[in-house]
Design a protein around this motif. Sequence first.
Motif, PDB file in Angstrom:
ATOM      1  N   VAL A 276       0.831  -1.199   0.000  1.00  0.00           N
ATOM      2  CA  VAL A 276       0.000   0.000   0.000  1.00  0.00           C
ATOM      3  C   VAL A 276       0.868   1.252   0.000  1.00  0.00           C
ATOM      4  N   ARG A 277       1.933   1.249   0.771  1.00  0.00           N
ATOM      5  CA  ARG A 277       2.745   2.458   0.943  1.00  0.00           C
ATOM      6  C   ARG A 277       3.842   2.615  -0.103  1.00  0.00           C
ATOM      7  N   GLU A 278       4.400   1.484  -0.588  1.00  0.00           N
ATOM      8  CA  GLU A 278       5.565   1.562  -1.462  1.00  0.00           C
ATOM      9  C   GLU A 278       5.334   1.000  -2.856  1.00  0.00           C
ATOM     10  N   GLY A 279       4.197   0.311  -3.072  1.00  0.00           N
ATOM     11  CA  GLY A 279       3.948  -0.315  -4.359  1.00  0.00           C
ATOM     12  C   GLY A 279       4.387  -1.765  -4.360  1.00  0.00           C
ATOM     13  N   PRO A 280       4.260  -2.451  -5.503  1.00  0.00           N
ATOM     14  CA  PRO A 280       4.594  -3.878  -5.584  1.00  0.00           C
ATOM     15  C   PRO A 280       6.040  -4.150  -5.175  1.00  0.00           C
ATOM     16  N   LEU A 281       6.232  -5.281  -4.510  1.00  0.00           N
ATOM     17  CA  LEU A 281       7.566  -5.718  -4.119  1.00  0.00           C
ATOM     18  C   LEU A 281       8.308  -6.241  -5.348  1.00  0.00           C
ATOM     19  N   PRO A 282       9.625  -6.452  -5.239  1.00  0.00           N
ATOM     20  CA  PRO A 282      10.351  -7.064  -6.361  1.00  0.00           C
ATOM     21  C   PRO A 282       9.740  -8.395  -6.749  1.00  0.00           C
ATOM     22  N   ARG A 283       9.833  -8.749  -8.016  1.00  0.00           N
ATOM     23  CA  ARG A 283       9.208  -9.965  -8.509  1.00  0.00           C
ATOM     24  C   ARG A 283       9.714 -11.193  -7.764  1.00  0.00           C
ATOM     25  N   LYS A 284       8.794 -12.143  -7.575  1.00  0.00           N
ATOM     26  CA  LYS A 284       9.111 -13.420  -6.938  1.00  0.00           C
ATOM     27  C   LYS A 284       9.782 -13.215  -5.583  1.00  0.00           C
ATOM     28  N   THR A 285       9.148 -12.377  -4.735  1.00  0.00           N
ATOM     29  CA  THR A 285       9.693 -12.105  -3.407  1.00  0.00           C
ATOM     30  C   THR A 285       9.279 -13.171  -2.409  1.00  0.00           C
ATOM     31  N   PHE A 286       8.057 -13.657  -2.505  1.00  0.00           N
ATOM     32  CA  PHE A 286       7.547 -14.581  -1.511  1.00  0.00           C
ATOM     33  C   PHE A 286       6.623 -15.602  -2.161  1.00  0.00           C
ATOM     34  N   SER A 287       6.344 -16.631  -1.405  1.00  0.00           N
ATOM     35  CA  SER A 287       5.411 -17.659  -1.853  1.00  0.00           C
ATOM     36  C   SER A 287       4.448 -17.966  -0.725  1.00  0.00           C
ATOM     37  N   MET A 288       3.210 -18.212  -1.068  1.00  0.00           N
ATOM     38  CA  MET A 288       2.218 -18.607  -0.076  1.00  0.00           C
ATOM     39  C   MET A 288       2.268 -20.119   0.071  1.00  0.00           C
ATOM     40  N   GLY A 289       3.213 -20.596   0.892  1.00  0.00           N
ATOM     41  CA  GLY A 289       3.382 -22.021   1.107  1.00  0.00           C
ATOM     42  C   GLY A 289       4.411 -22.630   0.172  1.00  0.00           C
ATOM     43  N   GLU A 290       4.747 -23.877   0.468  1.00  0.00           N
ATOM     44  CA  GLU A 290       5.676 -24.621  -0.376  1.00  0.00           C
ATOM     45  C   GLU A 290       4.961 -25.081  -1.646  1.00  0.00           C
ATOM     46  N   ALA A 291       5.739 -25.672  -2.564  1.00  0.00           N
ATOM     47  CA  ALA A 291       5.185 -26.024  -3.873  1.00  0.00           C
ATOM     48  C   ALA A 291       4.002 -26.982  -3.758  1.00  0.00           C
ATOM     49  N   ASN A 292       4.095 -27.983  -2.875  1.00  0.00           N
ATOM     50  CA  ASN A 292       3.006 -28.957  -2.771  1.00  0.00           C
ATOM     51  C   ASN A 292       1.776 -28.391  -2.068  1.00  0.00           C
ATOM     52  N   GLU A 293       1.882 -27.168  -1.512  1.00  0.00           N
ATOM     53  CA  GLU A 293       0.757 -26.518  -0.855  1.00  0.00           C
ATOM     54  C   GLU A 293       0.032 -25.532  -1.771  1.00  0.00           C
ATOM     55  N   LYS A 294       0.531 -25.375  -2.987  1.00  0.00           N
ATOM     56  CA  LYS A 294      -0.098 -24.455  -3.929  1.00  0.00           C
ATOM     57  C   LYS A 294      -1.474 -24.961  -4.330  1.00  0.00           C
TER      58      LYS A 294
END
Length: 458
Positions: free
Chosen positions: A430-448
């Motif tokens: 909200v304050r700074e805009g989008p983070l750098p690409r591919k900064t985080f993931s919502m869970g591990e790969a098998n949790e997608k």
Amino acid sequence: MAIDSAVLLDEYYQRLCISTANMSTPISFRLPRTFLPRPGIDLKKWAVVACDQYTSEPEYWNKVAADVGNAPSTLHLIFPEAYLGQRDAPERIRHIQATMREYLADGLLQEHSGAIYVERTLSHGVRRGLMLELDLEHYDFGRGSTSLIRPTEGTMVERLAPRIEVRSGAELELPHILVLVDDPDRTVIEPLGASRATLQKLYETDLMCDGGRVAGYAVDAVHAHRVVQALHALANPQAFAARYRVPVDTPVMLFPVGDGNHSLATAKSLWDRVKGSVGMDHPSRYALVEAVNIHDAALEFTPIHRALFGVSTDIRQALARTFGSNVSCTDVPSADAMRARVSAARASIHAAGLIGPGARFSVIELADPQSTLAIGSFQPFIDRFVEQGGATHVDYIHGDDVLERLGQNRGCLGIHFAAVGKSDLLRMVVREGPLPRKTFSMGEANEKRFYVEARRIR
């Protein structure tokens, strides 16, 4: 507006649009129309994980293909990105689009109207979600985006072309997009879980490859009305400003994109391309997503690491040339020691781990960083390193163990990052805009997200 549970969802939605037309925040979503596999289909073979996972592990997808065989499956309706760039890509796309038409013609998919409440059982808890259609007219994936639907990370526009090619001739979309809602009082999704016993179960299955379990429930008109009103309350400008401690005229962000930003950007790009010829009521104006509360205890944020391939330059020397005396690179005895030191780094120091060449582990520490996050400091360096021929290409890796294995291969290096805290993420966007690409993931790969539902886009 009182809603009788017997009211058809189509009629309900029309009435809802009338009742909310004068709200200060525009309607950026609607209740979806989805297609679900007909009864009798083996759902464990039907549901496969998001196509942008295991991109450096084609053996994963080869195993899935062997397990599925010719059974009806979403595997035959998606393009796993591990296979992008191969010579048979055009034939894969033709097969995907033909299979969509075949499944529809043969009645393998049955239409369902209305929102779907989703429960995903993982090893550490149950993640709760809600299927909605988002209006792409309220989504902008540009760097300075202030739209209601907003990216949390930078979008790599060059990665959209193959996705657009798949989608442009497709009858259906299959969603692995997870969008977030910032709902600390748990007013939108959690009440559906409390009322689950009263909802009609639409599907339930174990998921392949340690993916856990997923179940979907039909949201009736009464509960749908409450959901929509709760979402509009979250989008109230005064409430939004108070939540993020920003001026009241700050543009509202209702749906930050958590996973699948490039898939949503693909849908947006194609919609902008065709809307002049198909009209504003066309189904491709919308995209099917699952909304998840960022405060859900089972929603865990994990880092996305970098793996460099075809490495021909000493990266430690390149770091020293780029950052001078501000950077240090310290060898440690193991991957565990590396990860522990990166996680314990002080806020004033940006730290990352380095794996390779071979079984060599180091910690990179950067003093006086110019970016808010470590990934913001090191990603431009990684880009230049590849551009200048230090490596042939970079991939984005979920999972510490996968990175450790890849980083020790000949000609490879792994760069390990710590996770971004959930409490900081949306405030920063909200304050700074989008983070750098591919900064985080919502869970591990098998949790997608695993594909179960589909939606017509033609």
